[in-house]
Structures are given as C-alpha cells and as structure tokens.
Design an enzyme around this catalytic site. Structure first.
Site, PDB file in Angstrom:
ATOM      1  CG  LEU A 158      -1.968  -1.141   1.206  1.00 28.90           C
ATOM      2  CD1 LEU A 158      -2.566  -1.048   2.631  1.00 28.90           C
ATOM      3  CD2 LEU A 158      -2.820  -0.863   0.065  1.00 28.90           C
ATOM      4  CB  SER A 159       0.302   4.877  -0.631  1.00 29.13           C
ATOM      5  OG  SER A 159      -0.772   4.919   0.317  1.00 29.13           O
ATOM      6  CD  GLU A 160       2.718   6.656   2.441  1.00 26.57           C
ATOM      7  OE1 GLU A 160       3.526   7.362   2.123  1.00 26.57           O
ATOM      8  OE2 GLU A 160       1.303   6.636   2.027  1.00 26.57           O
ATOM      9  CB  THR A 161       2.947  -0.105   6.028  1.00 28.38           C
ATOM     10  OG1 THR A 161       2.349  -0.948   4.894  1.00 28.38           O
ATOM     11  CG2 THR A 161       2.548  -1.282   7.270  1.00 28.38           C
ATOM     12  CG  HIS A 166      -3.016   7.797   3.729  1.00 34.60           C
ATOM     13  ND1 HIS A 166      -1.845   7.874   3.270  1.00 34.60           N
ATOM     14  CD2 HIS A 166      -3.329   6.600   3.623  1.00 34.60           C
ATOM     15  CE1 HIS A 166      -1.556   6.895   2.843  1.00 34.60           C
ATOM     16  NE2 HIS A 166      -2.319   6.072   3.262  1.00 34.60           N
TER      17      HIS A 166
END
Length: 279
Positions: free
Chosen positions: A44-47, A81
C-alpha cells in the site's frame, strides 16, 4: 511472532474509497529491515507502525505512542492518511479512552483528537519557496507536457515540488490529465525532488473547493497517491497565502475524488475528515 495488521480506508466513511493504509500494532520496536519487508509485502502507499514507548503502555489506555511510516520502498518522514488510520485503529478498534493521542514521529509530535464522529489531526505546515523553472523544466514537461504553468514552488522540508497550472484550466483538465509518473525518475535531474504536486485554483466565488490537486511520488514507490496529508501540509501553506484564507476546502483528484477540510491555526494544519468503521 504475530503482529496484528489492520487495513483502514482513510479520509472516507465508505468502503473501497479514500486512501488505504495498513496499520501494525507493535509491542516492541522491530528491526528496520523487517519493518520495510512488511511494508513491501502490504504494497500500500503507506504502512504505519504504532509502537509502545515504555513497559506498561496499553493500546487502549495510554495516550502517547511511537509512529513510523513506510512505503513499499522507503521510510518517509510524514504521512497524514496513515496517521489518521493509526488514530482510527486506536480509537475505534482498540477503544482507546483518551480524547487526544500523541504520536512521536520523525516530524516531531503529532496530535490526533477524537471530536464527535471525526478524527482531527494537527500536522506541520510547510512553506514552499519560489523555484527556478529551468532547473526542473524537464520534470515539469514530463508531468504536464506543454500546458501553461503559472507558478512553481519547492518545499525543502518535504522535498516536494509544487506546480500550479494556469487559472484558465478547470478541474476537469487536471482530473483527466494522463500522467506517466514512472518517467519522472529519469526526468528529475536535481536529486532534491521526492514528490510532485500538481494543483489548480478552485471556484473563485467562495463556494465549493478552493483548490484541486494530484500527487505523485515514484521516488518512494508511489506512482500516484489517492489523498495525502503531507502534500496538503504544503498545499495549505501555499493556497492560504494565495487566497488570503485560513479555512479551505480541497479536493485531491484521482479515480475516486477525496475532499478534505483544512483550518490553519498557530502554524499547524488541522486536517480532519470523518473516518468511521475501519475496514
């Protein structure tokens, strides 16, 4: 070793919209290489990794935690986010009893407040300074071709380049723009840009969105981010100066448009949208 992992759609109250982030709850800090491998596998874009800071801390009772963010390729100094997603997990899943949570991060201490059915974040506000066009001309051309560019700014704190398109362009022009972000890697010659923001002015009548944007960061393995708090920490500073406003409504344009409301106060960005039942 078992690590709880929860996927949360941030900046929305509808499934399969907003911006997804993975949130991991850590009893102890893990080796950085392992954190990166987990983030790469989540893809994902960030974890986000929430960790207890001292023995005796409790995810449902403590009010201060460590927080780190990883893309599939790198650790990043700020992610709005994924911070919102982390607060949602603590408030809604862990049933944390505090109204305010503090996250200790690479960008300093960040606050998340539970206000009715909303979560409100206090994020840093970053200034973008005038950027010489010639230095980044090839990168801009790779992004927008021969479109008219009205302003170019650079934020050294976040390493983001802000490109404002001409006010003659409407939202649909930016929304429908075909961007090949992978080409940015070879077009960026300065070595200082790690994120590209494209933005246009919104409705000048005072109704609707104040500005629109899209955000790309192939340098961190993210071709396009559906909605990003860190980019809005730059956008808010810029558009507040341009529009003479402290409260603004913005929309980040991608396949699913996401709106976020910003209120500038005491040099910080307050960014809050309702996030109910995390997925």
């Amino acid at each position: 070793m078992q690590i709880p992992v929860i996927t949360v759609d941030a900046f929305t109250n509808r499934p399969f919209s907003g911006n997804p982030a993975a949130v991991c709850l850590l009893e102890n800090d893990l080796d950085e290489d392992l954190l990166q491998k987990i983030a790469t596998e989540m893809n994902l874009s960030e974890t986000a990794f929430i960790r207890k800071l001292k023995p005796g801390d409790d995810f449902s009772k403590s009010s201060c935690f460590g927080l780190r963010w990883f893309t599939p390729a790198n650790e990043v100094p700020l992610c709005g986010h994924a911070t919102l997603a982390s607060a949602a997990v603590l408030f809604h899943v862990q049933k944390n009893t505090n109204s305010v949570l503090t996250f200790v991060t690479l960008s300093g201490e960040l606050k998340a407040r539970h206000v009715k059915d909303h979560i409100v974040l206090d994020l840093p506000l970053y200034t973008a300074y005038p950027q010489e066009l010639k230095e980044v001309e090839e990168l801009i051309k790779a992004a927008v071709g021969d479109m008219i560019v009205q302003d170019v700014r650079y934020s050294p704190d976040t390493r983001k380049l802000l490109v404002r398109l001409s006010d003659t362009y409407e939202r649909s022009v930016l929304e429908n723009l075909k961007v090949s972000a992978q080409h940015f890697l070879s077009a960026e010659k300065t070595g200082k840009v790690k994120g590209l923001i494209l933005t246009v002015k919104g409705n000048s009548s005072g109704k609707g969105h104040d500005f629109y944007s899209r955000y790309f960061s192939p340098w961190y393995g993210i071709l396009e981010d559906p909605v990003t708090g860190s980019a809005h920490a730059v956008l808010s500073s810029y558009w507040s100066e341009q529009l003479g406003k402290k409260e603004m409504l913005a929309s980040l344009l991608i396949s699913l448009s996401v709106s976020c409301q910003m209120n500038l106060r005491m040099g910080f960005l307050q960014d809050g949208k309702s996030l109910k039942d995390p997925l």
